[in-house]
Design a protein around this motif. Structure first.
Motif, PDB file in Angstrom:
ATOM      1  N   ALA A 296       0.841  -1.203   0.000  1.00 55.55           N
ATOM      2  CA  ALA A 296       0.000   0.000   0.000  1.00 55.55           C
ATOM      3  C   ALA A 296       0.870   1.245   0.000  1.00 55.55           C
ATOM      4  O   ALA A 296       2.058   1.210   0.332  1.00 55.55           O
ATOM      5  CB  ALA A 296      -0.919   0.008   1.216  1.00 55.55           C
ATOM      6  N   CYS A 297       0.251   2.365  -0.378  1.00 58.86           N
ATOM      7  CA  CYS A 297       0.922   3.663  -0.318  1.00 58.86           C
ATOM      8  C   CYS A 297       0.997   4.092   1.140  1.00 58.86           C
ATOM      9  O   CYS A 297      -0.029   4.174   1.822  1.00 58.86           O
ATOM     10  CB  CYS A 297       0.130   4.686  -1.139  1.00 58.86           C
ATOM     11  N   ALA A 298       2.198   4.347   1.623  1.00 63.48           N
ATOM     12  CA  ALA A 298       2.375   4.702   3.032  1.00 63.48           C
ATOM     13  C   ALA A 298       1.752   6.042   3.376  1.00 63.48           C
ATOM     14  O   ALA A 298       1.457   6.320   4.533  1.00 63.48           O
ATOM     15  CB  ALA A 298       3.858   4.717   3.380  1.00 63.48           C
ATOM     16  N   ALA A 299       1.521   6.894   2.364  1.00 61.14           N
ATOM     17  CA  ALA A 299       0.975   8.225   2.628  1.00 61.14           C
ATOM     18  C   ALA A 299      -0.543   8.207   2.765  1.00 61.14           C
ATOM     19  O   ALA A 299      -1.094   8.785   3.704  1.00 61.14           O
ATOM     20  CB  ALA A 299       1.386   9.187   1.528  1.00 61.14           C
ATOM     21  N   CYS A 300      -1.217   7.561   1.811  1.00 58.01           N
ATOM     22  CA  CYS A 300      -2.691   7.578   1.835  1.00 58.01           C
ATOM     23  C   CYS A 300      -3.317   6.247   2.229  1.00 58.01           C
ATOM     24  O   CYS A 300      -4.520   6.190   2.513  1.00 58.01           O
ATOM     25  CB  CYS A 300      -3.231   8.021   0.474  1.00 58.01           C
ATOM     26  N   GLY A 301      -2.525   5.179   2.211  1.00 53.94           N
ATOM     27  CA  GLY A 301      -3.047   3.867   2.581  1.00 53.94           C
ATOM     28  C   GLY A 301      -3.716   3.122   1.450  1.00 53.94           C
ATOM     29  O   GLY A 301      -4.246   2.017   1.644  1.00 53.94           O
ATOM     30  N   GLY A 302      -3.702   3.709   0.243  1.00 53.12           N
ATOM     31  CA  GLY A 302      -4.340   3.049  -0.901  1.00 53.12           C
ATOM     32  C   GLY A 302      -3.619   1.770  -1.289  1.00 53.12           C
ATOM     33  O   GLY A 302      -2.391   1.730  -1.349  1.00 53.12           O
ATOM     34  N   THR A 303      -4.384   0.708  -1.541  1.00 49.73           N
ATOM     35  CA  THR A 303      -3.794  -0.580  -1.928  1.00 49.73           C
ATOM     36  C   THR A 303      -3.221  -0.493  -3.331  1.00 49.73           C
ATOM     37  O   THR A 303      -3.809   0.110  -4.234  1.00 49.73           O
ATOM     38  CB  THR A 303      -4.870  -1.692  -1.881  1.00 49.73           C
ATOM     39  N   LEU A 304      -2.051  -1.128  -3.504  1.00 51.79           N
ATOM     40  CA  LEU A 304      -1.352  -1.101  -4.792  1.00 51.79           C
ATOM     41  C   LEU A 304      -1.279  -2.509  -5.360  1.00 51.79           C
ATOM     42  O   LEU A 304      -0.873  -3.439  -4.658  1.00 51.79           O
ATOM     43  CB  LEU A 304       0.059  -0.523  -4.610  1.00 51.79           C
ATOM     44  N   ASN A 305      -1.660  -2.641  -6.632  1.00 51.72           N
ATOM     45  CA  ASN A 305      -1.594  -3.972  -7.248  1.00 51.72           C
ATOM     46  C   ASN A 305      -0.151  -4.342  -7.559  1.00 51.72           C
ATOM     47  O   ASN A 305       0.756  -3.509  -7.506  1.00 51.72           O
ATOM     48  CB  ASN A 305      -2.474  -4.059  -8.493  1.00 51.72           C
ATOM     49  N   SER A 306       0.067  -5.585  -7.900  1.00 55.99           N
ATOM     50  CA  SER A 306       1.426  -6.099  -8.118  1.00 55.99           C
ATOM     51  C   SER A 306       2.115  -5.404  -9.289  1.00 55.99           C
ATOM     52  O   SER A 306       3.334  -5.206  -9.273  1.00 55.99           O
ATOM     53  CB  SER A 306       1.383  -7.611  -8.354  1.00 55.99           C
TER      54      SER A 306
ATOM     55  N   VAL B 216       6.396   6.007 -11.007  1.00 57.55           N
ATOM     56  CA  VAL B 216       5.002   5.571 -10.917  1.00 57.55           C
ATOM     57  C   VAL B 216       4.295   6.411  -9.859  1.00 57.55           C
ATOM     58  O   VAL B 216       4.855   6.695  -8.800  1.00 57.55           O
ATOM     59  CB  VAL B 216       4.909   4.079 -10.538  1.00 57.55           C
ATOM     60  N   ASN B 217       3.048   6.760 -10.145  1.00 58.74           N
ATOM     61  CA  ASN B 217       2.247   7.539  -9.192  1.00 58.74           C
ATOM     62  C   ASN B 217       1.204   6.661  -8.524  1.00 58.74           C
ATOM     63  O   ASN B 217       0.658   5.738  -9.142  1.00 58.74           O
ATOM     64  CB  ASN B 217       1.553   8.700  -9.896  1.00 58.74           C
ATOM     65  N   CYS B 218       0.916   6.965  -7.281  1.00 54.32           N
ATOM     66  CA  CYS B 218      -0.148   6.258  -6.569  1.00 54.32           C
ATOM     67  C   CYS B 218      -1.473   6.576  -7.243  1.00 54.32           C
ATOM     68  O   CYS B 218      -1.807   7.753  -7.428  1.00 54.32           O
ATOM     69  CB  CYS B 218      -0.171   6.687  -5.109  1.00 54.32           C
ATOM     70  N   PRO B 219      -2.267   5.541  -7.628  1.00 55.64           N
ATOM     71  CA  PRO B 219      -3.540   5.795  -8.293  1.00 55.64           C
ATOM     72  C   PRO B 219      -4.572   6.482  -7.394  1.00 55.64           C
ATOM     73  O   PRO B 219      -5.562   7.032  -7.882  1.00 55.64           O
ATOM     74  CB  PRO B 219      -4.004   4.395  -8.698  1.00 55.64           C
ATOM     75  N   THR B 220      -4.337   6.477  -6.090  1.00 56.17           N
ATOM     76  CA  THR B 220      -5.303   7.070  -5.151  1.00 56.17           C
ATOM     77  C   THR B 220      -4.974   8.534  -4.846  1.00 56.17           C
ATOM     78  O   THR B 220      -5.836   9.416  -4.975  1.00 56.17           O
ATOM     79  CB  THR B 220      -5.332   6.280  -3.827  1.00 56.17           C
ATOM     80  N   CYS B 221      -3.731   8.803  -4.456  1.00 57.75           N
ATOM     81  CA  CYS B 221      -3.372  10.170  -4.038  1.00 57.75           C
ATOM     82  C   CYS B 221      -2.492  10.907  -5.042  1.00 57.75           C
ATOM     83  O   CYS B 221      -2.297  12.112  -4.925  1.00 57.75           O
ATOM     84  CB  CYS B 221      -2.683  10.151  -2.666  1.00 57.75           C
ATOM     85  N   GLY B 222      -1.949  10.176  -6.019  1.00 58.26           N
ATOM     86  CA  GLY B 222      -1.133  10.827  -7.056  1.00 58.26           C
ATOM     87  C   GLY B 222       0.316  11.032  -6.691  1.00 58.26           C
ATOM     88  O   GLY B 222       1.097  11.566  -7.499  1.00 58.26           O
ATOM     89  N   ARG B 223       0.721  10.657  -5.480  1.00 59.80           N
ATOM     90  CA  ARG B 223       2.118  10.820  -5.097  1.00 59.80           C
ATOM     91  C   ARG B 223       3.022   9.866  -5.856  1.00 59.80           C
ATOM     92  O   ARG B 223       2.596   8.789  -6.288  1.00 59.80           O
ATOM     93  CB  ARG B 223       2.279  10.608  -3.593  1.00 59.80           C
ATOM     94  N   ILE B 224       4.277  10.246  -5.977  1.00 56.69           N
ATOM     95  CA  ILE B 224       5.281   9.389  -6.613  1.00 56.69           C
ATOM     96  C   ILE B 224       5.579   8.248  -5.645  1.00 56.69           C
ATOM     97  O   ILE B 224       5.814   8.464  -4.454  1.00 56.69           O
ATOM     98  CB  ILE B 224       6.546  10.186  -6.924  1.00 56.69           C
ATOM     99  N   LEU B 225       5.606   7.032  -6.166  1.00 52.42           N
ATOM    100  CA  LEU B 225       5.836   5.865  -5.337  1.00 52.42           C
ATOM    101  C   LEU B 225       7.310   5.481  -5.338  1.00 52.42           C
ATOM    102  O   LEU B 225       7.981   5.526  -6.391  1.00 52.42           O
ATOM    103  CB  LEU B 225       4.999   4.686  -5.829  1.00 52.42           C
ATOM    104  N   TYR B 226       7.795   5.097  -4.163  1.00 50.38           N
ATOM    105  CA  TYR B 226       9.191   4.682  -4.037  1.00 50.38           C
ATOM    106  C   TYR B 226       9.224   3.339  -3.337  1.00 50.38           C
ATOM    107  O   TYR B 226       8.600   3.124  -2.293  1.00 50.38           O
ATOM    108  CB  TYR B 226       9.988   5.700  -3.231  1.00 50.38           C
ATOM    109  N   SER B 227       9.972   2.404  -3.915  1.00 46.84           N
ATOM    110  CA  SER B 227      10.150   1.082  -3.315  1.00 46.84           C
ATOM    111  C   SER B 227      11.635   0.849  -3.106  1.00 46.84           C
ATOM    112  O   SER B 227      12.419   0.912  -4.057  1.00 46.84           O
ATOM    113  CB  SER B 227       9.564   0.009  -4.234  1.00 46.84           C
ATOM    114  N   ASN B 228      12.025   0.572  -1.857  1.00 44.97           N
ATOM    115  CA  ASN B 228      13.460   0.389  -1.608  1.00 44.97           C
ATOM    116  C   ASN B 228      13.880  -1.067  -1.861  1.00 44.97           C
ATOM    117  O   ASN B 228      13.063  -1.915  -2.134  1.00 44.97           O
ATOM    118  CB  ASN B 228      13.809   0.785  -0.156  1.00 44.97           C
TER     119      ASN B 228
END
Length: 232
Positions: free
Chosen positions: A198-208, A220-232
């Motif tokens: 999920a997006c840590a900012a808005c909690g929106g679930t993210l598909n694989s 990639v942007n979060c489909p819920t809040c539009g923020r840029i997604l980062y995966s470490n």
């Protein structure tokens, strides 16, 4: 270095800068605009005004009492001086003396009330000044610490600004504009980590697929809040 990683690191620095500036603003407001000190100063001014009125009233009553005593002395001098012989005039003088003495009693009562009011005003002013001195002593110590903290935060901010400049170097200007716009729109958080699918900012679930794209260092942007997604 991926674009999302660069923006994520920039955001970490920016958030530290935001916190440091916020702490500096708080210190500045405390040093410049202490509500407790203002209220105490207001009480001192109120006590000073009451003190001035009380002593002015006391002085006025003292003058009136003294003037009345002089009038009585003059009237008694005429009454008992032997210069007035006419019984009717002597009777009138006796009435005048009695009336003057009666009024003197009233004035002396006012004088006593004024003395008590002046004593109360003296105590109130003394208490207000003592309270002000206590607050000034305490705040002096507190402000000394705040000023020291202020110097520390100013140095920290200078270092963070330098760090930000270094972090900006590899980031494309077009991505930087996107990042700045998102920061304004999303309360200072433009980049969000992926945590528990999920997006840590808005909690929106993210598909694989979105998660895989983020891990592959694509922007990639979060489909819920539009923020840029980062995966470490």
């Amino acid at each position: 270095m991926s674009a999302s990683l660069g923006l994520y690191r920039l955001q970490q620095v920016d958030r530290q800068i935001d916190r440091t500036r916020s702490q500096l603003d708080t210190i500045r407001q405390t040093l410049e605009n202490d509500a407790e000190m203002r209220e105490c100063l207001k009480q001192v001014e109120t006590a000073k005004a009451a003190h001035h009125r009380a002593h002015h009233e006391l002085k006025s009553t003292e003058v009136e009492v003294e003037a009345q005593k002089i009038k009585i002395e003059q009237a008694e001098s005429s009454l008992y001086g032997g210069r007035v012989q006419n019984p009717k005039e002597l009777q009138d003088l006796q009435k005048d003396v009695a009336s003057l003495k009666k009024h003197l009693s009233t004035l002396e009562e006012r004088e006593l009330e004024a003395m008590l009011a002046a004593e109360t005003a003296d105590k109130n002013l003394q208490n207000a000044n003592t309270q002000l001195e206590l607050i000034q002593a305490r705040l002096g110590s507190e402000h000394k610490k705040l000023i020291a903290d202020q110097s520390t935060f100013v140095m920290e901010l200078e270092n963070l600004v330098e760090e930000r400049e270094a972090t900006l170097a590899p980031i494309d200007s077009s991505l930087l504009q996107i990042y700045e716009d998102l920061r304004q729109q999303r309360r200072g958080i433009a980049v969000a980590e992926i945590t528990d699918n999920a997006c840590a900012a808005c909690g929106g679930t993210l598909n694989s697929a979105i998660q895989q794209s983020a891990r592959s260092q694509k922007l990639v942007n979060c489909p819920t809040c539009g923020r840029i997604l980062y995966s470490n």
